[in-house]
Scaffold this motif. Structure first.
Motif, mmCIF file in Angstrom:
data_model
loop_
_atom_site.group_PDB
_atom_site.id
_atom_site.type_symbol
_atom_site.label_atom_id
_atom_site.label_comp_id
_atom_site.label_asym_id
_atom_site.label_seq_id
_atom_site.Cartn_x
_atom_site.Cartn_y
_atom_site.Cartn_z
ATOM 1 N N PHE A 3 8.493 4.788 -4.463
ATOM 2 C CA PHE A 3 8.391 3.477 -3.855
ATOM 3 C C PHE A 3 9.138 3.438 -2.532
ATOM 4 O O PHE A 3 10.275 3.533 -2.546
ATOM 5 C CB PHE A 3 8.826 2.186 -4.897
ATOM 6 N N GLY A 4 8.387 2.843 -1.527
ATOM 7 C CA GLY A 4 8.879 2.955 -0.306
ATOM 8 C C GLY A 4 9.737 1.365 -0.071
ATOM 9 O O GLY A 4 9.345 0.456 -0.484
ATOM 10 N N THR A 5 10.958 1.571 0.524
ATOM 11 C CA THR A 5 11.629 0.286 0.843
ATOM 12 C C THR A 5 11.931 0.248 2.172
ATOM 13 O O THR A 5 11.830 1.138 2.930
ATOM 14 C CB THR A 5 12.985 -0.019 -0.020
ATOM 15 N N ASP A 28 3.718 5.649 -3.947
ATOM 16 C CA ASP A 28 2.623 4.968 -4.610
ATOM 17 C C ASP A 28 2.783 3.461 -4.238
ATOM 18 O O ASP A 28 1.716 2.777 -4.857
ATOM 19 C CB ASP A 28 3.087 5.045 -6.008
ATOM 20 N N GLY A 29 3.695 2.891 -3.606
ATOM 21 C CA GLY A 29 3.786 1.513 -3.205
ATOM 22 C C GLY A 29 4.922 1.301 -2.333
ATOM 23 O O GLY A 29 5.720 2.388 -1.973
ATOM 24 N N TYR A 30 5.111 0.034 -1.639
ATOM 25 C CA TYR A 30 5.901 -0.296 -0.698
ATOM 26 C C TYR A 30 6.112 -1.707 -0.536
ATOM 27 O O TYR A 30 5.326 -2.361 -0.919
ATOM 28 C CB TYR A 30 5.893 0.462 0.499
ATOM 29 N N ASP A 31 7.257 -2.134 -0.313
ATOM 30 C CA ASP A 31 7.660 -3.437 -0.131
ATOM 31 C C ASP A 31 8.884 -3.670 1.179
ATOM 32 O O ASP A 31 9.722 -2.725 1.204
ATOM 33 C CB ASP A 31 8.336 -4.248 -1.198
ATOM 34 N N PRO A 32 8.550 -4.518 2.139
ATOM 35 C CA PRO A 32 7.424 -5.418 2.233
ATOM 36 C C PRO A 32 6.412 -5.073 3.052
ATOM 37 O O PRO A 32 6.501 -4.198 3.836
ATOM 38 C CB PRO A 32 8.124 -6.861 2.785
ATOM 39 N N VAL A 33 5.328 -5.555 2.896
ATOM 40 C CA VAL A 33 4.120 -5.569 3.762
ATOM 41 C C VAL A 33 4.262 -6.530 5.083
ATOM 42 O O VAL A 33 4.724 -7.536 5.047
ATOM 43 C CB VAL A 33 3.057 -5.966 3.068
#
Length: 559
Positions: free
Chosen positions: A55-57, A290-295
């Motif tokens: 997960f990207g931050t 597989d995902g990140y926050d924030p867009v």
């Protein structure tokens, strides 16, 4: 660089695509229940979690001792490792069972008793019991001055007002183990939002053995200029994931095989820092994460085009411009009024925030009691701003304006661009703006919340629980280094409001607080931003939460 027209086109396209999913999590406004039923026991026959999830931050954590940190990236990690007595119900926003299975309000709100969950152990093998809970409360109450920071730099100070060396002014009185699984918290004064406050990740229960062995109250190391203890680099709780490592912009956690609740499908969880939005986007597209926050708003078109998922959170944060009245010219009310009047909030939101974000003149969101419909604030009027400035004591002195770089926050997707536009608007009415860019990793948060030469700063506040005190108490409930002001009347109003039982009188009290903040302009609220998470098609469901209570054992992976 995205121009305003381009951003609008991207948004219009994004609204037409069915791939964009909106999370409809609602926060309940009636949060006064004092009892709860135990959560159903999970099946012990669930297979061991084996998946790796990356997960990207947008930034590194500041530290991993939740009692001492306030930033969302630190809490993103500690929510996985530690748990509190209560958590947030994903549907209603009300307190829900966690380490406590039930609770009861006593003595007309001056005490709360909790029944602890049975057969729970910390990740170091020690047992959770009432004594362990009290060890944590007593630690928070007796924090050494060196660990407290300035102003409201710890959640304990925000909620309970004072520590043991000023016990007469503290809301907290004591914690008593009434038996192995029964604990009672006594208060010196009523705190209507007590149960809601206990859902904050700051009040997660740490292993007493780990606190001792890793000298949690001695800050012996530094992370990006921010002091931390050995425990702050290796937390130990009861949560679904255990801490494994933290190095080179990556925090690695592993599934807690002895977790009392639902273990989930993820065996290894990596939080990987990408401080630039385009790098996060590329990492998702090439399968590195597989995902990140924030867009950010500029991500939408590419995400939709590539068939990725976008989950939007209901707005529950406020982005604001801080004003430091310890800088002499900022003590002039007309100068602060000129600043508020010079800012075109609507143009900022249209250009730099996700569609649905709303301009605001107050800090309490409209979903909460205390929001004051009669408060309109200072409308955008450059001529009026110039007039106010001419009538003020300002004579062209440089105004130091701090803003963060190399970071994306849920409340501030593109800080450099927002700074540039606000600086342009202020310059247009006669301010002499001196930019002070500070990398987020260079302890930006510490610099602007401590006394210093920052006249203006870009900041925001992520709501942690559904109570108006969570928005005005931490920011304005005590003097602090960010705003450099001491307003006894405002502090007294906040103190009174937080003690009133839920109902019309409490609502009126917070409306009065809102009105006074608008009139005195200690800061300029700009937006209630919408934030969003991007996910690959590997993810079937994600526990999106307005208060960021997103624990990854709840993620369901596509089969």
């Amino acid at each position: 660089m995205w121009g305003q027209e381009v951003v609008s086109v991207v948004r219009r396209k994004a609204r037409l695509r069915t791939a964009v999913k909106t999370a409809a999590a609602l926060l309940a406004l009636s949060l006064s229940a004092c009892t709860a039923q135990p959560a159903p026991a999970p099946s012990s026959s669930a297979p061991a979690a084996t998946a790796t999830f990356n997960f990207g931050t947008g930034a590194d954590p500041m530290g991993l001792d939740p009692a001492l940190e306030l930033d969302s990236e630190s809490f993103r990690v500690t929510r996985q490792v530690l748990e509190g007595l209560v958590t947030v119900d994903a549907t209603t926003g009300a307190p829900a069972p966690s380490l406590a299975t039930s609770w009861q309000e006593l003595q007309d709100g001056l005490a709360y008793s909790f029944k602890l969950r049975q057969n729970v152990t910390f990740q170091d093998g020690t047992a959770l019991d009432a004594a362990a809970v009290c060890t944590n409360f007593n630690r928070w109450f007796t924090l050494p001055a060196a660990l407290r920071g300035g102003g409201n730099s710890t959640a304990f100070k925000q909620i309970f007002k004072a520590f043991s060396d000023d016990a007469k002014n503290s809301v907290f009185k004591n914690c008593t183990a009434m038996g192995p699984s029964d604990v009672t918290i006594e208060l010196n004064s009523r705190l209507s939002g007590f149960l809601q406050a206990m859902t904050l990740p700051s009040f997660a229960i740490s292993s007493p053995a780990a606190l001792t062995s890793m000298t949690a109250d001695t800050l012996t190391a530094s992370v990006s200029g921010h002091p931390v203890s050995a425990y702050g680099q290796h937390p130990v709780g009861t949560g679904p994931f255990r801490f494994t490592s933290w190095q080179n912009g990556k925090v690695t956690l592993s599934a807690n095989q002895n977790y009392w609740g639902t273990k989930g499908e993820i065996g290894v969880l990596n939080f990987i820092t990408y401080d630039q939005p385009q790098i996060r986007l590329q990492a998702l597209e090439d399968g590195t994460i597989d995902g990140y926050d924030p867009v950010t708003p500029g991500d939408f078109d590419a995400l939709v085009k590539n068939g990725e998922q976008i989950l939007q959170r209901d707005p529950f944060s406020v982005m604001y411009l801080g004003i430091n009245q310890a800088v002499p010219v900022m003590a002039d009310l007309k100068v602060r009024q000129a600043i508020a009047t010079a800012i075109d909030k609507q143009s900022l939101i249209k250009a730099f925030f996700i569609d649905g974000s709303q301009a605001t003149s107050q800090f309490i969101p409209p979903k909460l009691s205390g929001f004051n419909n009669a408060v309109t604030g200072y409308g955008y009027d450059q001529d009026k701003a110039r007039k106010l400035l001419a009538e003020s004591s300002y004579r062209g002195e440089p105004i130091t304006f701090y803003y963060p770089t190399n970071v994306t926050r849920t409340y501030l997707p593109t800080p450099e661009k927002v700074y540039a536009e606000i600086a342009r608007q202020l310059t247009a009415v006669g301010f002499n703006i001196k930019p002070v860019p500070v990398p987020w990793s260079d302890d930006y948060l510490g610099k602007v919340t401590s006394p210093g030469d920052h006249a203006l700063d870009l900041m925001g506040w992520n709501g942690g629980y559904a109570d108006p005190d969570n928005f005005v108490g931490p920011l304005f409930g005590t003097p602090n280094g960010e705003f450099g002001s001491h307003d006894p009347q405002l502090i007294s109003k906040i103190d009174r409001a937080r003690m009133l039982p839920n109902g019309p009188d409490r609502n009126d009290a917070y409306q009065s607080v809102n009105t006074q903040i608008v009139q005195t302009v200690p800061a300029v609220p700009i937006a209630f931003p919408i934030s969003a998470v991007a996910l690959s098609n590997k993810v079937a469901t994600y526990p999106v939460s307005p208060v960021l209570n997103e624990v990854f054992n709840q993620i369901k992976l596509a089969k």
